[in-house]
Scaffold this motif. Sequence first.
Motif: not given
Length: 254
Positions: A205-213
Motif C-alpha cells: 500500500y505504500d507504493r501507490g506511485d506504482l499503482i498510479n503509473r
Amino acid sequence: KARIAVLRRRLRELDSVRETTRSQRRRNQVPSVAIVGYTNAGKSSLLNRLTGAGVLVEDALFATLDPTTRRSATTDGRQFTLTDTVGFIRHLPHDLIEAFRSTLEESVEADLLLHIVDGSDADPFGQISAVRTVLGDIGAAAVAEQLVVNKIDQADESMLLALRGRFGDAVFVSARTGEGIEELQAVIEQRLPRPAVEVHALIPYDRGDLINRIHQSGEFLASEHVAEGTRVTVRVNSDLAGELSRYAEPASGV
C-alpha cells in the motif's frame, strides 16, 4: 524563396526542442498519435476538439509549423500524446520536404496517424493521394493510418457518400460541431498499441506511485485489495514491468 528561407531557419531552431520532447516520450513509452493531412483540412481544430488545446487555428498555408503536442487519455486511463503537424500540399518540392523532415518525423515515429481529410473540399480524393505521397516520401507509409473525414457539416452529401463507399473504415466528424468525435475517440483507443508485458504482483500500500503509473501507461486485467497490499494482474511496458518484478507473484496468485 524568401519564405522558404525563413521557414528553414525557424525549423532549425525548433529541431532540438522537438528531439528533446520525443526522447522523453520514448523513455516513458507513451503511445503517440500524429495528426496529418492536407493544409487547411482542420487538423488544429480537431486537436483542439479532442484535447481542449489552445492551438492557433488559421486559414493559411503552413499555419502550423512547430508541432503542438498535447497529452490525452483513453477511457480506461491509458495516456497517449496527440501531435498536430504541418499541413501537406500537392507537389511539395523535394528540397522543402527535406527542410520539413524534422517536423514530419513526428509522423514517422508515431504509433498511429490520424489522416484528416477536408470532406467539403472539391477534391478530397486528391488530398488523400497527395498526403499519402508525402508520407511515402518521408518514410511514414508503413505507420498505421486512420482516415478521418472532417467538416462533414459543410460537405456535400453526395461527396460524403462517395467517400464512405471508397473508405469504409474512415470516421466522419466535424471538429466545429463535435459530431462524430466520440466515435473517433473510441477508434483511437481501440487502435493504440497495448502494453506488451503481463505481470502478476502484490504491490504494498505504500507504493501507490506504482499503482498510479499502471493507471497512466498500463492496463489492469484484475485487482484485489488484501491485507498486504493490492494484488494485481496488469499489462505494462517493459520498464515498468522491471520495477514491478520485485513484487511479482506466480500467475496463480490472483
